[in-house]
Design a protein around this motif. Structure first.
Motif, mmCIF file in Angstrom:
data_model
loop_
_atom_site.group_PDB
_atom_site.id
_atom_site.type_symbol
_atom_site.label_atom_id
_atom_site.label_comp_id
_atom_site.label_asym_id
_atom_site.label_seq_id
_atom_site.Cartn_x
_atom_site.Cartn_y
_atom_site.Cartn_z
ATOM 1 N N VAL A 236 1.204 6.000 23.373
ATOM 2 C CA VAL A 236 2.249 6.591 22.517
ATOM 3 C C VAL A 236 1.644 7.725 21.685
ATOM 4 C CG1 VAL A 236 3.826 6.136 20.594
ATOM 5 C CG2 VAL A 236 3.616 4.470 22.444
ATOM 6 N N GLN A 237 0.481 7.455 21.104
ATOM 7 C CA GLN A 237 -0.177 8.463 20.256
ATOM 8 C C GLN A 237 -0.528 9.712 21.053
ATOM 9 O OE1 GLN A 237 -0.614 8.014 16.852
ATOM 10 N NE2 GLN A 237 0.570 6.183 17.294
ATOM 11 N N ILE A 238 -1.072 9.522 22.245
ATOM 12 C CA ILE A 238 -1.510 10.674 23.041
ATOM 13 C C ILE A 238 -0.309 11.500 23.490
ATOM 14 C CG2 ILE A 238 -2.601 11.361 25.233
ATOM 15 C CD1 ILE A 238 -4.650 9.114 24.737
ATOM 16 N N GLU A 239 0.732 10.821 23.953
ATOM 17 C CA GLU A 239 1.910 11.585 24.404
ATOM 18 C C GLU A 239 2.525 12.355 23.235
ATOM 19 O OE1 GLU A 239 4.520 11.134 27.484
ATOM 20 O OE2 GLU A 239 3.802 9.146 28.078
ATOM 21 N N HIS A 240 2.523 11.728 22.058
ATOM 22 C CA HIS A 240 3.066 12.412 20.886
ATOM 23 C C HIS A 240 2.192 13.615 20.532
ATOM 24 C CE1 HIS A 240 4.316 12.579 16.462
ATOM 25 N NE2 HIS A 240 5.343 12.952 17.184
ATOM 26 N N ALA A 241 0.872 13.423 20.582
ATOM 27 C CA ALA A 241 -0.063 14.522 20.279
ATOM 28 C C ALA A 241 0.129 15.683 21.267
ATOM 29 C CB ALA A 241 -1.498 14.005 20.331
ATOM 30 N N LEU A 242 0.366 15.352 22.524
ATOM 31 C CA LEU A 242 0.573 16.404 23.535
ATOM 32 C C LEU A 242 1.880 17.155 23.258
ATOM 33 C CD1 LEU A 242 -0.474 14.567 26.851
ATOM 34 C CD2 LEU A 242 -1.806 16.239 25.556
ATOM 35 N N GLN A 243 2.877 16.388 22.830
ATOM 36 C CA GLN A 243 4.195 16.973 22.554
ATOM 37 C C GLN A 243 4.135 17.988 21.416
ATOM 38 O OE1 GLN A 243 6.956 13.828 21.493
ATOM 39 N NE2 GLN A 243 7.794 13.978 23.547
ATOM 40 N N ILE A 244 3.445 17.589 20.331
ATOM 41 C CA ILE A 244 3.439 18.463 19.147
ATOM 42 C C ILE A 244 2.131 19.253 19.049
ATOM 43 C CG2 ILE A 244 5.076 16.993 17.862
ATOM 44 C CD1 ILE A 244 2.639 15.942 16.243
ATOM 45 N N LYS A 245 1.309 19.200 20.089
ATOM 46 C CA LYS A 245 0.005 19.891 20.120
ATOM 47 C C LYS A 245 -0.825 19.599 18.858
ATOM 48 C CE LYS A 245 0.067 23.452 23.538
ATOM 49 N NZ LYS A 245 1.433 23.577 24.053
ATOM 50 N N ASP A 246 -1.014 18.314 18.595
ATOM 51 C CA ASP A 246 -1.830 17.890 17.457
ATOM 52 C C ASP A 246 -3.212 17.515 18.011
ATOM 53 O OD1 ASP A 246 -3.107 16.462 15.437
ATOM 54 O OD2 ASP A 246 -1.274 15.497 14.739
ATOM 55 N N PHE A 247 -4.140 18.483 17.929
ATOM 56 C CA PHE A 247 -5.441 18.269 18.574
ATOM 57 C C PHE A 247 -6.235 17.137 17.924
ATOM 58 C CE2 PHE A 247 -10.011 19.140 18.939
ATOM 59 C CZ PHE A 247 -10.123 18.865 20.296
ATOM 60 N N GLN A 248 -6.161 17.051 16.600
ATOM 61 C CA GLN A 248 -6.926 15.990 15.911
ATOM 62 C C GLN A 248 -6.465 14.608 16.371
ATOM 63 O OE1 GLN A 248 -6.854 16.315 11.634
ATOM 64 N NE2 GLN A 248 -7.832 14.313 11.378
ATOM 65 N N LYS A 249 -5.170 14.459 16.474
ATOM 66 C CA LYS A 249 -4.616 13.169 16.902
ATOM 67 C C LYS A 249 -5.027 12.866 18.349
ATOM 68 C CE LYS A 249 -0.147 10.831 16.955
ATOM 69 N NZ LYS A 249 1.045 10.722 16.135
ATOM 70 N N LEU A 250 -4.972 13.902 19.190
ATOM 71 C CA LEU A 250 -5.353 13.714 20.592
ATOM 72 C C LEU A 250 -6.817 13.286 20.689
ATOM 73 C CD1 LEU A 250 -4.398 14.276 23.650
ATOM 74 C CD2 LEU A 250 -5.822 16.309 23.437
ATOM 75 N N GLY A 251 -7.681 14.038 20.003
ATOM 76 C CA GLY A 251 -9.122 13.778 20.067
ATOM 77 C C GLY A 251 -9.475 12.415 19.512
ATOM 78 N N GLU A 252 -8.934 12.102 18.334
ATOM 79 C CA GLU A 252 -9.237 10.808 17.698
ATOM 80 C C GLU A 252 -8.810 9.649 18.587
ATOM 81 O OE1 GLU A 252 -8.879 11.940 12.964
ATOM 82 O OE2 GLU A 252 -7.399 10.568 13.822
ATOM 83 N N THR A 253 -7.609 9.768 19.152
ATOM 84 C CA THR A 253 -7.097 8.655 19.968
ATOM 85 C C THR A 253 -7.919 8.503 21.244
ATOM 86 O OG1 THR A 253 -4.911 9.245 19.127
ATOM 87 C CG2 THR A 253 -4.985 7.638 20.909
ATOM 88 N N ALA A 254 -8.226 9.625 21.896
ATOM 89 C CA ALA A 254 -9.000 9.548 23.152
ATOM 90 C C ALA A 254 -10.387 8.969 22.891
ATOM 91 C CB ALA A 254 -9.102 10.938 23.783
ATOM 92 N N GLU A 255 -11.014 9.404 21.795
ATOM 93 C CA GLU A 255 -12.371 8.908 21.494
ATOM 94 C C GLU A 255 -12.338 7.399 21.189
ATOM 95 O OE1 GLU A 255 -15.083 11.430 19.071
ATOM 96 O OE2 GLU A 255 -15.365 9.624 17.874
ATOM 97 N N LEU A 256 -11.388 6.988 20.362
ATOM 98 C CA LEU A 256 -11.303 5.560 20.026
ATOM 99 C C LEU A 256 -10.960 4.718 21.253
ATOM 100 C CD1 LEU A 256 -9.616 5.644 16.508
ATOM 101 C CD2 LEU A 256 -11.898 4.774 17.075
ATOM 102 N N ASN A 257 -10.137 5.266 22.139
ATOM 103 C CA ASN A 257 -9.773 4.534 23.358
ATOM 104 C C ASN A 257 -11.015 4.288 24.219
ATOM 105 O OD1 ASN A 257 -8.842 4.782 26.444
ATOM 106 N ND2 ASN A 257 -7.291 3.686 25.259
ATOM 107 N N ALA A 258 -11.847 5.333 24.350
ATOM 108 C CA ALA A 258 -13.077 5.180 25.151
ATOM 109 C C ALA A 258 -14.002 4.157 24.498
ATOM 110 C CB ALA A 258 -13.782 6.530 25.288
ATOM 111 N N LEU A 259 -14.123 4.224 23.160
ATOM 112 C CA LEU A 259 -15.009 3.279 22.470
ATOM 113 C C LEU A 259 -14.490 1.844 22.599
ATOM 114 C CD1 LEU A 259 -15.872 5.433 19.333
ATOM 115 C CD2 LEU A 259 -17.480 4.675 21.098
ATOM 116 N N ALA A 260 -13.155 1.691 22.551
ATOM 117 C CA ALA A 260 -12.576 0.345 22.701
ATOM 118 C C ALA A 260 -12.854 -0.193 24.110
ATOM 119 C CB ALA A 260 -11.078 0.387 22.431
ATOM 120 N N MET A 261 -12.741 0.690 25.121
ATOM 121 C CA MET A 261 -13.037 0.258 26.493
ATOM 122 C C MET A 261 -14.504 -0.214 26.589
ATOM 123 S SD MET A 261 -12.986 2.419 30.061
ATOM 124 C CE MET A 261 -14.372 3.450 29.617
#
Ligand code: 2P0
Length: 334
Positions: A236-261
């Protein structure tokens, strides 16, 4: 259902029909997941437990050609160099092709040309199986839809189903046992300024394959039960970040997702740790740069290498920090 039956379901009346061309070829881009695929609900069909979302790597990927040959076994080449049939890579390709042999004696010559550094951990199986699926479609003249191609590519390697398109792609996990609702689709976002930097740390063979690492994580990590919730939130966060071009949100979510994996892997038994001291050093460097105000984030797959996410405006600063970084744009010619 096995791979053969899945292929039959997709090909319908075309199943078991002879190739209409002498050869087929195709290109498919590599992809990096911003929200990862980790864990299967069906090993045979590569059906995932959760959905995932990726970005394709523009012109970086695999160009595969396939032709029918008069031989009792397949001939497999990687960048024009023959690969022994006993090799794991060759074995996976041969197994993938089995459902498409119209007679037991039908053999293929397959040449996969990759323009990504080998062993870089940049989803070489993803672009390889996606390109092979498209090449097969051309060889046989099946005229399959992108959805059908995505399902077939998944039978070769899970993440391959996301490599059929450029740009941002989402793989819906689906719920059916036969996997006919588990395929990827292209998302309608574009972000021309987004850059990916590839930090090559090691090209040593993985201590454990993704397939086996997923199995072990699902079976032994107590943290894994949190993973589906994490993914639902991150998608949800990533799709929203892509929609509104919020780079910080995109980066933070992707990084945390990788760390959680990777946290689910660390808590497996025996533990799985793909990171090396250099990986950790670079993570600290990324965090230090962020504290200094630079918009840079990392993601990490089943290997020690890091992939950085940043914007074109910061390219020079990133290149000054890591001189040998490989820069990838998600745009493509054509
Ligand atoms: C991904 N990875 O989403 C995740 C994140 C690695 C870490 O998909 O067993 O080669 O062939 O389905 O697709 C790598 O695993 O595994 C992968 P199989 P695959 O990109």
């Amino acid at each position: 259902m096995n791979k053969n039956e899945a292929a039959k379901t997709i090909l319908k009346t075309q199943y078991n029909q002879q190739p209409i061309n002498e050869n087929g070829e195709a290109f498919a881009p590599s992809n990096i997941a911003l929200c990862k695929y980790w864990g299967k609900r069906n090993l045979e069909l590569n059906l995932p437990i959760t959905s995932s979302l990726s970005i394709s790597l523009g012109d970086k990927g695999a160009h595969t050609s396939i032709e029918v040959i008069d031989s009792h076994q397949d001939k497999i080449y990687l960048n024009n160099i023959p690969v022994a049939n006993t090799d794991k890579f060759a074995h996976r390709i041969t197994k993938f092709l089995d459902p498409f042999r119209t007679t037991k004696k039908l053999a293929f010559a397959i040449n996969t040309k990759s323009n990504i550094p080998i062993g870089s951990g940049v989803a070489s199986s993803a672009c390889g199986f996606a390109a092979l699926t498209k090449a097969l479609n051309n060889l046989f003249g099946w005229n399959l839809t992108d959805t059908e191609l995505s399902i077939l590519a998944r039978l070769g390697s899970g993440s391959a189903c996301r490599s059929l398109w450029h740009g941002f792609v989402k793989w819906e996990a689906g719920i059916q046992d036969d996997g006919m609702d588990s395929y990827a689709t292209k998302l309608n976002y574009n972000w021309p300024d987004l850059r990916i930097g590839l930090l090559l740390i090691s090209d040593a063979t993985k201590p454990i394959s993704s397939t086996n690492a997923m199995l072990r994580t699902v079976n032994t990590s107590s943290f894994y039960k949190l993973w589906p919730q994490q993914v639902a939130h991150d998608l949800v966060q990533i799709e929203h970040a892509l929609q509104i071009k919020d780079f910080q949100k995109l980066g933070e979510t992707a990084e945390l997702n990788a760390l959680a994996m990777h946290a689910t892997m660390l808590t497996s038994n025996p533990p799985i740790l793909y990171s090396t001291p250099k990986t950790i050093e670079y993570m600290h460097k990324v965090w230090q740069l962020r504290q200094q105000g630079l918009g840079v984030y990392f993601t990490q797959d089943a290997g020690p290498n890091l992939k950085l996410l940043f914007l074109e405006q910061d390219l020079k600063k990133i290149q000054n920090t890591w001189q040998d970084i490989i820069i990838i744009t998600n745009e493509h010619k054509s």
